[in-house]
Design a protein around this motif. Structure first.
Motif, mmCIF file in Angstrom:
data_model
loop_
_atom_site.group_PDB
_atom_site.id
_atom_site.type_symbol
_atom_site.label_atom_id
_atom_site.label_comp_id
_atom_site.label_asym_id
_atom_site.label_seq_id
_atom_site.Cartn_x
_atom_site.Cartn_y
_atom_site.Cartn_z
ATOM 1 N N GLU A 1 -0.965 -6.963 -7.749
ATOM 2 C CA GLU A 1 0.090 -6.657 -5.506
ATOM 3 C C GLU A 1 0.892 -5.075 -6.022
ATOM 4 O OE1 GLU A 1 4.225 -8.567 -4.439
ATOM 5 O OE2 GLU A 1 3.144 -9.763 -6.132
ATOM 6 N N GLU A 2 1.167 -4.815 -7.348
ATOM 7 C CA GLU A 2 1.823 -3.708 -7.179
ATOM 8 C C GLU A 2 0.836 -1.835 -6.678
ATOM 9 O OE1 GLU A 2 3.962 -3.558 -11.218
ATOM 10 O OE2 GLU A 2 4.951 -5.168 -10.629
ATOM 11 N N LYS A 3 -0.525 -2.822 -7.205
ATOM 12 C CA LYS A 3 -1.238 -1.346 -7.532
ATOM 13 C C LYS A 3 -1.873 -1.177 -6.139
ATOM 14 C CE LYS A 3 -6.015 -0.405 -8.406
ATOM 15 N NZ LYS A 3 -7.030 -0.672 -8.782
ATOM 16 N N ALA A 4 -2.007 -1.604 -5.134
ATOM 17 C CA ALA A 4 -1.905 -2.723 -3.732
ATOM 18 C C ALA A 4 -0.704 -1.840 -3.311
ATOM 19 C CB ALA A 4 -2.488 -3.973 -2.844
ATOM 20 N N GLU A 5 0.397 -1.977 -3.274
ATOM 21 C CA GLU A 5 1.834 -1.501 -3.063
ATOM 22 C C GLU A 5 1.789 0.451 -3.165
ATOM 23 O OE1 GLU A 5 5.350 -3.716 -3.726
ATOM 24 O OE2 GLU A 5 4.463 -5.080 -2.727
ATOM 25 N N TRP A 6 0.886 0.232 -4.364
ATOM 26 C CA TRP A 6 1.424 1.788 -4.834
ATOM 27 C C TRP A 6 0.318 2.440 -4.434
ATOM 28 C CZ3 TRP A 6 3.799 4.651 -8.199
ATOM 29 C CH2 TRP A 6 3.085 6.174 -9.178
ATOM 30 N N GLU A 7 -1.410 2.027 -3.267
ATOM 31 C CA GLU A 7 -2.369 2.553 -3.243
ATOM 32 C C GLU A 7 -1.315 2.849 -1.506
ATOM 33 O OE1 GLU A 7 -4.758 0.105 -3.264
ATOM 34 O OE2 GLU A 7 -5.903 1.330 -5.407
ATOM 35 N N ALA A 8 -0.799 1.789 -0.848
ATOM 36 C CA ALA A 8 -0.130 2.359 0.589
ATOM 37 C C ALA A 8 1.052 2.518 0.584
ATOM 38 C CB ALA A 8 0.557 0.717 0.404
ATOM 39 N N GLY A 9 2.241 3.060 -0.600
ATOM 40 C CA GLY A 9 2.621 4.240 -0.435
ATOM 41 C C GLY A 9 2.620 5.233 -0.659
ATOM 42 N N VAL A 10 1.694 5.297 -1.141
ATOM 43 C CA VAL A 10 0.404 6.946 -1.291
ATOM 44 C C VAL A 10 0.355 7.034 -0.138
ATOM 45 C CG1 VAL A 10 -1.915 8.332 -1.939
ATOM 46 C CG2 VAL A 10 -0.384 6.756 -3.949
ATOM 47 N N LYS A 11 -0.342 6.387 1.023
ATOM 48 C CA LYS A 11 -0.290 7.100 2.410
ATOM 49 C C LYS A 11 0.594 6.872 3.156
ATOM 50 C CE LYS A 11 -4.882 3.937 2.193
ATOM 51 N NZ LYS A 11 -5.730 3.164 2.585
ATOM 52 N N ARG A 12 1.888 6.173 2.992
ATOM 53 C CA ARG A 12 2.957 6.379 3.752
ATOM 54 C C ARG A 12 3.096 7.649 3.390
ATOM 55 N NH1 ARG A 12 4.386 0.701 2.805
ATOM 56 N NH2 ARG A 12 4.900 1.016 0.573
ATOM 57 N N ASN A 13 3.513 8.082 1.866
ATOM 58 C CA ASN A 13 4.106 9.808 1.527
ATOM 59 C C ASN A 13 3.213 10.442 1.725
ATOM 60 O OD1 ASN A 13 5.882 10.546 -0.289
ATOM 61 N ND2 ASN A 13 2.752 11.466 -1.080
ATOM 62 N N ASP A 14 2.009 10.457 2.446
ATOM 63 C CA ASP A 14 1.276 11.381 3.236
ATOM 64 C C ASP A 14 1.129 11.562 4.427
ATOM 65 O OD1 ASP A 14 -0.377 12.276 0.792
ATOM 66 O OD2 ASP A 14 -2.046 10.840 1.095
ATOM 67 N N LEU A 15 1.818 10.738 5.081
ATOM 68 C CA LEU A 15 2.271 10.444 6.613
ATOM 69 C C LEU A 15 3.590 10.755 7.107
ATOM 70 C CD1 LEU A 15 2.197 9.256 9.688
ATOM 71 C CD2 LEU A 15 2.244 7.393 8.783
ATOM 72 N N ARG A 16 4.406 10.722 5.694
ATOM 73 C CA ARG A 16 5.374 11.748 5.735
ATOM 74 C C ARG A 16 5.635 12.846 5.960
ATOM 75 N NH1 ARG A 16 7.008 7.869 1.924
ATOM 76 N NH2 ARG A 16 7.516 6.542 3.448
ATOM 77 N N LYS A 17 4.821 13.610 4.584
ATOM 78 C CA LYS A 17 4.141 15.408 4.889
ATOM 79 C C LYS A 17 3.361 15.547 6.150
ATOM 80 C CE LYS A 17 3.194 14.855 -0.499
ATOM 81 N NZ LYS A 17 2.862 15.082 -1.817
ATOM 82 N N HIS A 18 2.839 15.119 6.657
ATOM 83 C CA HIS A 18 1.818 15.155 7.318
ATOM 84 C C HIS A 18 2.780 15.693 8.454
ATOM 85 C CE1 HIS A 18 -1.053 15.674 10.818
ATOM 86 N NE2 HIS A 18 -0.424 14.628 11.580
ATOM 87 N N ARG A 19 4.029 14.439 8.862
ATOM 88 C CA ARG A 19 5.241 14.526 10.273
ATOM 89 C C ARG A 19 5.952 15.273 10.229
ATOM 90 N NH1 ARG A 19 6.811 7.824 10.935
ATOM 91 N NH2 ARG A 19 4.864 7.220 11.766
ATOM 92 N N ARG A 20 6.366 15.594 8.773
ATOM 93 C CA ARG A 20 7.257 17.062 8.378
ATOM 94 C C ARG A 20 6.120 18.490 8.905
ATOM 95 N NH1 ARG A 20 8.449 14.681 4.103
ATOM 96 N NH2 ARG A 20 7.164 15.438 2.131
ATOM 97 N N ALA A 21 5.432 18.407 8.455
ATOM 98 C CA ALA A 21 4.059 19.756 9.019
ATOM 99 C C ALA A 21 3.991 19.568 10.443
ATOM 100 C CB ALA A 21 2.955 19.644 8.423
ATOM 101 N N GLU A 22 4.344 18.844 11.251
ATOM 102 C CA GLU A 22 4.301 18.818 12.718
ATOM 103 C C GLU A 22 5.817 18.914 12.921
ATOM 104 O OE1 GLU A 22 0.946 19.568 14.569
ATOM 105 O OE2 GLU A 22 -0.014 19.376 12.189
ATOM 106 N N ASN A 23 6.853 18.802 12.442
ATOM 107 C CA ASN A 23 8.042 18.907 12.898
ATOM 108 C C ASN A 23 8.506 17.397 13.822
ATOM 109 O OD1 ASN A 23 8.813 21.320 12.014
ATOM 110 N ND2 ASN A 23 8.192 22.246 13.559
ATOM 111 N N TYR A 24 7.731 16.169 13.449
ATOM 112 C CA TYR A 24 7.712 15.128 14.503
ATOM 113 C C TYR A 24 8.517 14.055 13.809
ATOM 114 C CZ TYR A 24 5.859 10.803 16.294
ATOM 115 O OH TYR A 24 5.858 9.497 16.251
#
Length: 195
Positions: free
Chosen positions: A172-195
């Motif tokens: 469960e913790e592994k699955a949440e970590w992997e989902a967290g990686v995706k959310r972190n990547d999405l936040r970086k993308h939004r910052r780069a796009e000024n979204y």
């Protein structure tokens, strides 16, 4: 030389990490067993060491004209729980960097709220905390009100500070970590796009 948080080493002597490192931010084939810590770039701590459960009584002063909990009041409690979780993990001063999602799935009125916080992902200086809020009736039945992901950044007086890694112990913790990686990547993308 990077700053590091003032860690209490004795808290991190129960675990040992073997296999591939997830220092890059992505969990691979890591396995964990009890024993002495393997010190690398970071110390590691299990999620259970920092988890928080808070019980909050909803009073009349917390309710709006429709008799429902103010959204801002819930946000305050979520932020407090996330801060306690992150401080227990990092042993540093913190600031809230972002909050993902604040949607009421269930009305909260004059009842108890159970607010549960736990780490899901850790970067070099930031930590993602999942905060689940449940409404509890007098019978003890619980319903989910909200799930929020709060990003906290560890700070010293001048700059962000490196924090311990998160020890992944269950699927469960592994699955949440992997989902967290995706959310972190999405936040970086939004910052780069000024979204």
């Amino acid at each position: 030389q990077r700053n590091t948080c003032n860690l209490r080493e004795s808290q991190y002597t129960r675990y040992h990490i073997t296999g591939k490192s997830f220092e890059s931010g992505r969990l691979e084939e890591a396995s964990f067993s009890k024993g002495e810590i393997n010190y690398g770039r970071k110390n590691y701590a299990p999620r259970s060491d920092s988890a928080v459960i808070q019980t909050q009584l909803v009073l009349n002063s917390h309710l709006n004209g429709a008799g429902r909990l103010f959204g801002g009041q819930l946000m305050e409690w979520i932020d407090i729980v996330a801060t306690v979780v992150a401080r227990r993990h990092a042993h540093c001063n913190l600031t809230t960097a972002s909050v993902d999602n604040l949607q009421f799935k269930e009305a909260a009125t004059e009842q108890y709220l159970i607010i549960e916080g736990k780490l899901t992902y850790v970067g070099r200086t930031s930590m993602e905390v999942r905060v689940d809020t449940f409404v509890e009736s007098l019978s003890g039945a619980r319903k989910l009100v909200n799930t929020a992901y709060v990003v906290m950044v560890a700070l010293d007086e001048t700059a962000p500070m490196e924090v311990p890694g998160l020890l992944i112990e269950t699927d469960e913790e592994k699955a949440e970590w992997e989902a967290g990686v995706k959310r972190n990547d999405l936040r970086k993308h939004r910052r780069a796009e000024n979204y």
